[in-house]
Write a protein that holds these residues in place. Structure first.
Motif, PDB file in Angstrom:
ATOM      1  N   LEU A   1       0.736  -1.307  -0.008  1.00 42.33           N
ATOM      2  CA  LEU A   1      -0.248   0.044  -0.135  1.00 42.33           C
ATOM      3  C   LEU A   1       0.846   1.219   0.114  1.00 42.33           C
ATOM      4  N   PRO A   2       0.285   2.375  -0.415  1.00 43.93           N
ATOM      5  CA  PRO A   2       1.159   3.768  -0.391  1.00 43.93           C
ATOM      6  C   PRO A   2       1.315   3.873   1.028  1.00 43.93           C
ATOM      7  N   ARG A   3       2.091   4.936   1.172  1.00 42.98           N
ATOM      8  CA  ARG A   3       2.404   5.416   2.851  1.00 42.98           C
ATOM      9  C   ARG A   3       2.310   7.022   2.561  1.00 42.98           C
ATOM     10  N   LEU A   4       1.409   7.493   3.339  1.00 42.96           N
ATOM     11  CA  LEU A   4       1.122   8.986   3.284  1.00 42.96           C
ATOM     12  C   LEU A   4       1.917   9.552   4.692  1.00 42.96           C
TER      13      LEU A   4
ATOM     14  N   GLU B   1       4.192   3.197  -3.572  1.00 40.80           N
ATOM     15  CA  GLU B   1       2.965   2.871  -4.599  1.00 40.80           C
ATOM     16  C   GLU B   1       2.222   4.056  -4.616  1.00 40.80           C
ATOM     17  N   PRO B   2       1.508   4.218  -5.858  1.00 42.26           N
ATOM     18  CA  PRO B   2       0.794   5.511  -5.998  1.00 42.26           C
ATOM     19  C   PRO B   2      -0.408   5.588  -5.202  1.00 42.26           C
ATOM     20  N   LEU B   3      -0.539   6.861  -4.789  1.00 43.55           N
ATOM     21  CA  LEU B   3      -1.825   7.108  -3.866  1.00 43.55           C
ATOM     22  C   LEU B   3      -2.953   7.437  -4.818  1.00 43.55           C
ATOM     23  N   GLU B   4      -3.933   6.568  -4.573  1.00 46.79           N
ATOM     24  CA  GLU B   4      -5.115   6.715  -5.388  1.00 46.79           C
ATOM     25  C   GLU B   4      -6.254   7.276  -4.859  1.00 46.79           C
ATOM     26  N   THR B   5      -6.526   6.805  -3.754  1.00 46.82           N
ATOM     27  CA  THR B   5      -7.640   7.372  -2.976  1.00 46.82           C
ATOM     28  C   THR B   5      -7.513   8.028  -1.731  1.00 46.82           C
ATOM     29  N   LEU B   6      -8.745   8.973  -1.593  1.00 44.48           N
ATOM     30  CA  LEU B   6      -8.294   9.481  -0.199  1.00 44.48           C
ATOM     31  C   LEU B   6      -9.526   9.967   0.346  1.00 44.48           C
ATOM     32  N   GLU B   7      -9.849   9.816   1.513  1.00 51.33           N
ATOM     33  CA  GLU B   7     -11.149  10.188   2.404  1.00 51.33           C
ATOM     34  C   GLU B   7     -10.621  10.768   3.529  1.00 51.33           C
ATOM     35  N   VAL B   8     -11.535  12.038   3.765  1.00 53.32           N
ATOM     36  CA  VAL B   8     -11.262  12.565   4.743  1.00 53.32           C
ATOM     37  C   VAL B   8     -12.411  12.795   5.817  1.00 53.32           C
ATOM     38  N   THR B   9     -12.260  12.609   6.775  1.00 50.83           N
ATOM     39  CA  THR B   9     -13.301  12.651   7.920  1.00 50.83           C
ATOM     40  C   THR B   9     -12.934  13.376   9.116  1.00 50.83           C
ATOM     41  N   SER B  10     -13.860  13.995   9.794  1.00 47.38           N
ATOM     42  CA  SER B  10     -13.314  14.740  11.166  1.00 47.38           C
ATOM     43  C   SER B  10     -14.278  14.100  12.162  1.00 47.38           C
TER      44      SER B  10
ATOM     45  N   LEU C   1      -1.549  10.272  -6.706  1.00 46.64           N
ATOM     46  CA  LEU C   1      -0.171  10.873  -6.093  1.00 46.64           C
ATOM     47  C   LEU C   1       0.899   9.899  -6.230  1.00 46.64           C
ATOM     48  N   ARG C   2       2.058  10.400  -7.073  1.00 47.25           N
ATOM     49  CA  ARG C   2       2.846   9.423  -7.390  1.00 47.25           C
ATOM     50  C   ARG C   2       3.866   9.320  -6.130  1.00 47.25           C
ATOM     51  N   PRO C   3       4.940   8.343  -5.975  1.00 44.26           N
ATOM     52  CA  PRO C   3       5.649   8.496  -4.873  1.00 44.26           C
ATOM     53  C   PRO C   3       6.429   9.400  -4.881  1.00 44.26           C
ATOM     54  N   GLY C   4       6.668  10.178  -3.596  1.00 47.36           N
ATOM     55  CA  GLY C   4       7.398  11.299  -3.577  1.00 47.36           C
ATOM     56  C   GLY C   4       6.781  12.429  -3.787  1.00 47.36           C
ATOM     57  N   LYS C   5       5.716  12.734  -4.270  1.00 51.33           N
ATOM     58  CA  LYS C   5       4.839  13.793  -4.666  1.00 51.33           C
ATOM     59  C   LYS C   5       4.010  14.270  -3.328  1.00 51.33           C
ATOM     60  N   ILE C   6       3.849  15.583  -3.654  1.00 45.52           N
ATOM     61  CA  ILE C   6       3.275  16.138  -2.302  1.00 45.52           C
ATOM     62  C   ILE C   6       2.015  16.857  -2.938  1.00 45.52           C
ATOM     63  N   ALA C   7       0.825  16.664  -2.242  1.00 46.33           N
ATOM     64  CA  ALA C   7      -0.356  17.478  -2.426  1.00 46.33           C
ATOM     65  C   ALA C   7      -0.791  18.169  -1.284  1.00 46.33           C
ATOM     66  N   ILE C   8      -1.708  19.328  -1.562  1.00 44.51           N
ATOM     67  CA  ILE C   8      -1.953  20.240  -0.665  1.00 44.51           C
ATOM     68  C   ILE C   8      -3.296  20.126  -0.164  1.00 44.51           C
TER      69      ILE C   8
ATOM     70  N   GLY D   1      -4.019   2.344  -2.535  1.00 43.75           N
ATOM     71  CA  GLY D   1      -3.573   2.759  -3.729  1.00 43.75           C
ATOM     72  C   GLY D   1      -2.656   1.600  -4.061  1.00 43.75           C
ATOM     73  N   GLY D   2      -2.301   1.376  -5.316  1.00 47.22           N
ATOM     74  CA  GLY D   2      -1.286   0.177  -5.704  1.00 47.22           C
ATOM     75  C   GLY D   2      -1.938  -1.216  -5.610  1.00 47.22           C
ATOM     76  N   PRO D   3      -1.268  -2.096  -5.382  1.00 48.34           N
ATOM     77  CA  PRO D   3      -1.823  -3.587  -5.247  1.00 48.34           C
ATOM     78  C   PRO D   3      -2.691  -3.881  -4.129  1.00 48.34           C
ATOM     79  N   GLY D   4      -2.398  -3.070  -3.146  1.00 50.07           N
ATOM     80  CA  GLY D   4      -3.166  -3.148  -1.966  1.00 50.07           C
ATOM     81  C   GLY D   4      -4.546  -2.821  -2.290  1.00 50.07           C
ATOM     82  N   HIS D   5      -4.796  -1.734  -2.775  1.00 45.60           N
ATOM     83  CA  HIS D   5      -6.191  -1.206  -3.265  1.00 45.60           C
ATOM     84  C   HIS D   5      -7.062  -2.092  -3.935  1.00 45.60           C
ATOM     85  N   VAL D   6      -6.095  -2.934  -4.780  1.00 42.59           N
ATOM     86  CA  VAL D   6      -6.838  -3.776  -5.515  1.00 42.59           C
ATOM     87  C   VAL D   6      -7.414  -5.055  -4.671  1.00 42.59           C
ATOM     88  N   GLU D   7      -6.472  -5.294  -3.617  1.00 37.86           N
ATOM     89  CA  GLU D   7      -7.171  -6.325  -2.845  1.00 37.86           C
ATOM     90  C   GLU D   7      -7.969  -5.926  -1.619  1.00 37.86           C
TER      91      GLU D   7
END
Lengths: 1029, 193
Positions: free
Chosen positions: A667-670, A717-726, A753-760, A837-843
């Motif tokens: 899985l990706p790491r954030l 791994e690329p980060l594909e999905t993100l959900e934010v809750t508070s 989000l590719r590995p090493g990339k940053i999102a705001i 994201g990545g193969p873990g996301h598929v699983e």
């Protein structure tokens, strides 16, 4: 006679000694090939008789031993076989000459001799000769065995003739005196005619004939002769020869009783003939005439050749018990003569072999003990080794393993004695290894892992030290490291502190050259030394798998597979809590979890445990490379330069019920970083989730701030999905409006989000807490006597019940009040980022990262009192707000259509705002009409909130701190106004009722007055007055 | 039989011209000498010249599984020698025990007698019913010591050992660290006055 033959056994008395020697240049290998073939012919059935001849071959025999041949005929070299290499006829005469020289060495005793010539062909080889055999080469000599048999037969003829010659000596003839070399000078000048002397001669000759009979295969005859010899020699106190006669008797009896042989190795040599010899022994002398003798009936005058005279009397073979007694007697006689040491020693050895067969260990040990003390002469080192080895072997044979080990160890030490110019460390080591069983020591550390150590630690330790030393001197550092590690591992409890220090120091110095491994060490003789893992250095007390930190722990998406059970998969983790017993000095320990699976990359950890450290937790980390299940079954250490693989199963006192790890696809790491400072304050959410990052911010009540979160993908791994809750946690304060708000779309547009990339990701934090004062504060401020209620309808009770506060001094309290106002409230919230994201996301796995937000809300302004006054227009009224600035800054309050009000720090002022009255009926009754509220109260609250919002938008009260240039803090107060009103119910109702009634009058269709209580508490209207505007 | 007794006796007259036997070979051992116990617990070694002769030079208690529970010798500097002496004597003890294995338990003689004589020492043995062995090494020059005295010394040792076993804090099979036992052993090693 000075060279003992430690391999001798009783049966050797019946053998003929044949020496096989090379002459000239004979390749050693070829010689021994022929020697082996010759010595295979060790027993021969003599033709025409049932007798069996036994041959003992030697390739080396000291001539001085030969001189004792008359004493015991089996010591006499009767045959000589010479092997020579002769390639040309020219060399032949020379070779033949050498053969003759060789013959002369044993000449006096030889019955016959043979020369085997290899390589010579031609004329010389053609001529038939009995004493010389020609063979073209070492490979073409098929007739060797036949030749030997012929040779033995010729020996037999000589032997038989000698036997008959000696046995038939007439009693009247002068019998020569047989004597051993050292006796010769003693008999000079003796009266040869004395009766004593004659008897001595007879006795010795009888004994000699007995020997010959035994060799000639006539066991019973020999027994008779020996018996007679014993009687004769006893009467003349000829102790040396009496001993020999007794020993002969013993030997013959042993041969009779134990046809299988007593010699162990020697026995196996003739194993193929064992049954034959047994049979031969039994059917010896056909006609089964038992040779029986009554010693008392022996005639002492001369030798009677006719042994048959004694037939029919008592059995003359010794019983097994008697054999030992006679041996004892014989040995004690030998002991009288310093020069017969070898004879005594050999007799002891022979007796021990017999006793070993009889399983009489105690007596055997006495014989051996005696043998130990027999002093021969200054032995050479090699002889000493041989002596100790044979003692060891004999002790082993009688089951005295410890004693055996003791002597073997001494033999080993002897191999490397300082007096030896070239110490044989290899031999020393080999012998030391053989002592291990005697000290109940195995070199497998597994034998020591069960329970406590059982064994004689002091001697075992000594042996291990010696093994270490010997292997080091041998030049095999790997071996010494292995032994030293074994010593350290198994004997740890028995080593003193100083010894531990010494051992570890030397181990470190050894391993500097040759690190210890986990490989089996195979010795040249096939012994395998198992590896020694240091399970006690350090001692591991407990092992458990640690789950991943929550932020990295994968979760199963329920929706994806429809599973309700989320598989909490422990990733790869294992802590080792290491305990160092502390006896060791500081040392370097490197642990690596080793799953013993190739696809597993473990990250090494290095740590140094101080001596006598207590329990010390160690966390080991590994990264799996493939998916599936991984079992953690051990750890790998390097201590003192020795690498050990310690299996958890083998650890004493550690209970592990499997360390199985399920590995799921990657899985990706954030990683998140925020614009706000990290907080030391950790949130303790009830759900048990762990917060990876905590940030904190300080805000004034009503302030809004932007929180910028950087999302960085630090995985592979690329980060594909993100959900934010508070989630807002444990807030006692009532919070108005959205605390946190964000727009996820902006962020998601940057995905994947590719590995090493940053999102705001931006989050707005709005803090809107209660702007009203607490009740007591309100009352305390109420010192100017202004009535709370602006209208008669306003709570009359309150005035009554409220205690007067005038008694309190006002001014001194100002300061303390300021303190009260500065009471900081906290708000806490958790932002949850679910990503995948990545193969873990598929699983169907995702990860959850939580950001804890800790907001400290400082009070800004307080509305200490709220009241209304009717305005000039009936559609408007004045809202009077007493505003208190609790900050330390100057701030301005502004409202719609109003001038800014400047408040200094700690100042309280009243502001009046002209507001339009509202028509609340225009609001929908309930914003959530369709939904079923739990109760009416909730519905009411909902409605109030909507109304409050309406009021807020009308009032639009703001404040800002003027002096702050950097941070222009702006707060929105409007919410609080209503809230304050609502919190103090009476004024609300005043306003509200007022508005309602007014409404109905303007629409004058109705003549009735409808009152509606829009507030939660019941109210009672006591006075109602119509006012017409 | 008279000759059998001579066998044992034969060793002694030879003493003058004995070869350099096991004991000297031992001294050639290469590894560093080991010391078993901290010095504090060692008794003050009684000086050799003070008395006529020692009662015992080494006392050992050996567990059923043939490992030492207790070993104490008087010339402390060469303790390992006695370790070897006592260790090898176990062969004889085992042999004697197996020989009398058939005898009834209550009729069994616990005292095993002389196990074997060495050049300088005599080794005596004693075995309890629980197969714990006591081995005592006596200087062979000490001819004053009779069999009966050896017996009574063993009995004392056995009583003292029984006391240790009665101690609820003693774990059977552990090494013996008992002051009372030490004192008793010391008294056995003291010179005869």
């Amino acid at each position: 006679m000075s060279v003992p033959d430690y391999m001798q056994c009783a049966e050797d008395h019946q053998t003929l000694l044949v020496v096989v020697q090379p002459v000239g240049l004979v390749p050693e290998e070829s010689f021994f090939r022929i020697y082996k073939r010759i010595s295979a012919v060790s027993q021969v059935n003599v033709r025409d008789s049932q007798r069996v001849l036994y041959i003992r071959y030697r390739h080396h025999y000291p001539p001085e031993n030969n001189e004792w041949g008359d004493f015991q005929t089996h010591r006499k070299v009767v045959g000589l076989i010479t092997i020579t290499d002769c390639s040309s006829a020219k060399d032949w005469p020379q070779t033949f000459e050498k053969f003759h020289l060789q013959k002369e060495m044993y000449g006096s005793t030889l019955y016959d001799s043979r020369l085997f010539v290899f390589g010579l062909q031609g004329e010389i080889a053609e001529q038939p000769r009995t004493d010389v055999a020609f063979y073209p080469s070492y490979d073409e000599c098929e007739t060797v065995e036949k030749r030997i048999e012929d040779f033995i037969e010729s020996l037999f003829i000589v032997l038989e003739s000698k036997r008959l010659d000696r046995a038939t000596d007439k009693s009247g003839d002068k019998i020569p005196l047989l004597c051993v070399p050292f006796e010769k000078k003693d008999f000079v000048g003796l009266d040869t005619d004395s009766r004593h002397y004659k008897k001595r001669c007879q006795g010795r000759m009888r004994k000699h004939v007995g020997d010959l009979c035994l060799q000639a295969g006539m066991l019973q005859d020999s027994l008779v002769h020996y018996h007679m010899a014993v009687e004769l020699l006893r009467s003349v106190n000829d102790f040396l020869w009496l001993g020999a006669a007794l020993e002969g008797l013993c030997s013959a009896s042993v041969i009779y009783h134990y046809p299988g042989g007593t010699g162990g190795k020697v026995g196996s040599r003739r194993a193929q003939g064992g049954s034959l010899s047994a049979e031969a022994g039994n059917r010896h002398r056909p006609g089964a005439q038992e040779v029986l003798i009554d010693p008392g009936a022996l005639t002492s005058n001369g030798i009677n050749a006719d042994t048959s005279a004694e037939i029919g009397r008592a059995k003359n073979c010794l019983s097994p018990e008697d054999i030992i007694d006679k041996y004892k007697e014989a040995i004690s006689y030998y002991g009288k003569y310093k020069n017969a040491g070898v004879i005594e020693l050999e007799a002891c050895v022979k007796a021990v072999r017999v006793l070993a067969i009889q399983k009489r260990s105690m007596e055997a040990s006495e014989f051996l003990q005696n043998a130990v003390y027999i002093n021969l002469r200054q032995l050479s080192e090699e002889e000493k080794i041989q002596r100790y080895s044979i003692l060891s072997e004999l002790y082993e044979r009688i089951g005295f393993h410890r004693k055996s080990a003791f002597f073997k160890r001494i033999a080993a030490m002897q191999c490397a004695a300082p007096s030896i110019p070239e110490p044989g460390w290899r031999a020393c080591y080999k012998l030391l290894l053989e002592t291990l069983p005697g000290y109940s020591l195995s070199l497998d550390p597994k034998d020591f892992s069960k329970g406590t150590h059982r064994g004689w630690a002091a001697v075992q330790m000594r042996l291990l030290h010696e093994l270490v030393y010997a292997s080091r001197r041998m030049g095999n550092p790997a071996l010494s490291v292995r032994h030293l590690s074994f010593l350290l591992q198994t004997m740890l409890d028995f080593l003193s502190d100083q010894e531990k220090k010494d051992v570890t120091q030397s181990l470190e110095s050894y391993t500097a050259k040759c690190p210890g491994t986990m490989e089996f060490i195979t010795l040249p003789d096939g012994l395998k030394l198992p590896p020694v893992p240091f399970t006690k250095l350090p001692i591991v007390r407990s092992v458990k798998l640690l789950n991943l930190p929550t932020s990295l722990r994968p979760h199963k998406m329920k929706s994806l597979l429809g599973q309700n059970v989320s598989t909490k998969s422990p990733f790869i983790y294992s802590p080792i809590i290491a305990h160092n017993r502390g006896e060791e000095r500081t040392k370097k320990i490197v642990y690596i979890i080793n799953g013993f699976i190739l696809e597993f990359e473990s990250l090494p950890a290095a740590l140094s445990l101080p001596a006598e450290s207590g329990l010390y937790p160690v966390t080991l980390v590994g990264v799996p490379q493939t998916t599936g299940q991984i079992t953690i079954n051990g750890y790998h250490t390097s201590v003192f330069g020795v690498f050990s693989d310690c299996l958890l199963d083998n650890l004493p006192g550690v209970k592990t019920n499997g360390c199985t790890v399920e590995v799921i696809p990657a899985l990706p790491r954030l990683q998140i970083s925020t614009s706000l400072p990290r907080s030391a304050h950790t949130l303790q959410p009830s759900s048990g989730d762990e917060i990876s990052t905590n940030v904190s911010v300080q805000l004034y009540n009503g302030e809004t701030q932007q929180l910028i979160i950087k999302l960085e993908n630090i995985g592979t791994e690329p980060l594909e999905t993100l959900e934010v809750t508070s989630k807002t946690v444990n807030t006692k304060e009532k919070l108005y409006g959205d605390f946190l708000s964000w727009k996820l779309e902006d962020t998601l547009s940057q995905f994947p989000l590719r590995p090493g990339k940053i999102a705001i990701f931006t989050v707005n934090i709005k803090v809107k807490l209660d702007f009203s004062c607490q009740e007591n504060l309100l009352q305390d401020l109420n010192d100017d006597g202004i009535s709370v209620s602006g209208l008669p309808l306003s709570s009359p009770f309150r005035q009554v019940v409220k205690p007067r506060v005038e008694a309190k001094p006002v001014n001194p309290q100002e300061s303390s009040k300021a303190g009260d106002f500065s009471h900081v409230k906290t708000l806490e919230a958790i932002l949850n980022f679910k990503y995948s994201g990545g193969p873990g996301h598929v699983e169907g796995y995702y990860r959850n990262l939580s950001l804890g937000l800790h907001v400290e809300v400082e009070p800004s302004v307080f509305f200490t009192r709220v009241s209304t006054l009717p305005a000039t227009s009936t559609r408007q009224c004045h809202l009077l707000l007493d505003v208190f600035n609790s900050t330390e800054h100057e701030l301005t309050i502004s409202a719609r259509n109003n001038e800014d009000l400047i408040l200094h720090a700690g100042e309280c002022q009243r502001m009046a705002i002209q507001v339009d009255k509202f028509n609340f009926e225009s609001f929908p009754e309930s914003p959530a009409d369709g939904t079923q509220f739990a109760n009416e109260k909730q519905l009411e609250e909902e409605r109030q909130q909507a109304k409050g919002l309406e009021i807020n938008s009308k009032l639009d009260i703001c404040w800002k701190i003027i002096s702050f240039h950097k941070y222009f803090v702006e707060g929105v107060l409007n919410q609080l106004v209503l809230e304050h009103l609502q919190l103090t119910p009476n004024p609300i109702i005043c306003i509200h009722l007022f508005f309602q009634i007014f409404f109905f009058f303007t629409h004058a269709d109705h003549r009735q007055l409808i009152c509606q209580n829009v507030c939660a508490p019941d109210i009672s209207i006591r006075r109602l007055k119509l006012v017409v505007f | 039989m008279s000759s059998s007794s001579r066998l044992g006796g034969a060793a002694r007259p030879r003493a003058q011209h004995r070869h350099s036997g096991p004991s000297t070979a031992l001294a050639m051992a290469t590894a560093p000498a080991s010391r078993d116990r901290p010095a504090s617990r060692d008794p003050p070694p009684p000086s050799r010249d003070a008395g006529r002769g020692k009662m015992a030079v080494c006392v050992a208690v050996i567990a059923k599984e043939n490992y030492p529970l207790y070993i104490r010798s008087v010339p402390t500097e060469n303790e390992l020698k006695f370790h070897y002496t006592v260790h090898t004597s176990l062969d004889v003890v085992d042999e004697k025990i197996s020989a009398m294995g058939k005898a009834l338990v209550d009729q069994r003689e616990l005292y095993l007698g002389l196990l074997y004589p060495t050049e300088d020492y005599k080794v005596y043995g004693y075995v309890t019913n629980s197969k714990v062995k006591f081995v005592m090494v006596v200087d062979s020059s000490n001819t004053a010591l009779r069999d009966n005295e050896i017996r009574s010394m063993f009995r004392k040792l056995h009583n003292s050992y029984t006391d240790i076993m009665c101690n609820p804090f003693y774990n059977p099979g552990d090494r013996i660290h008992s002051r009372a036992f030490d004192n008793m052993v010391n008294s056995m090693m003291m010179q005869v006055c």
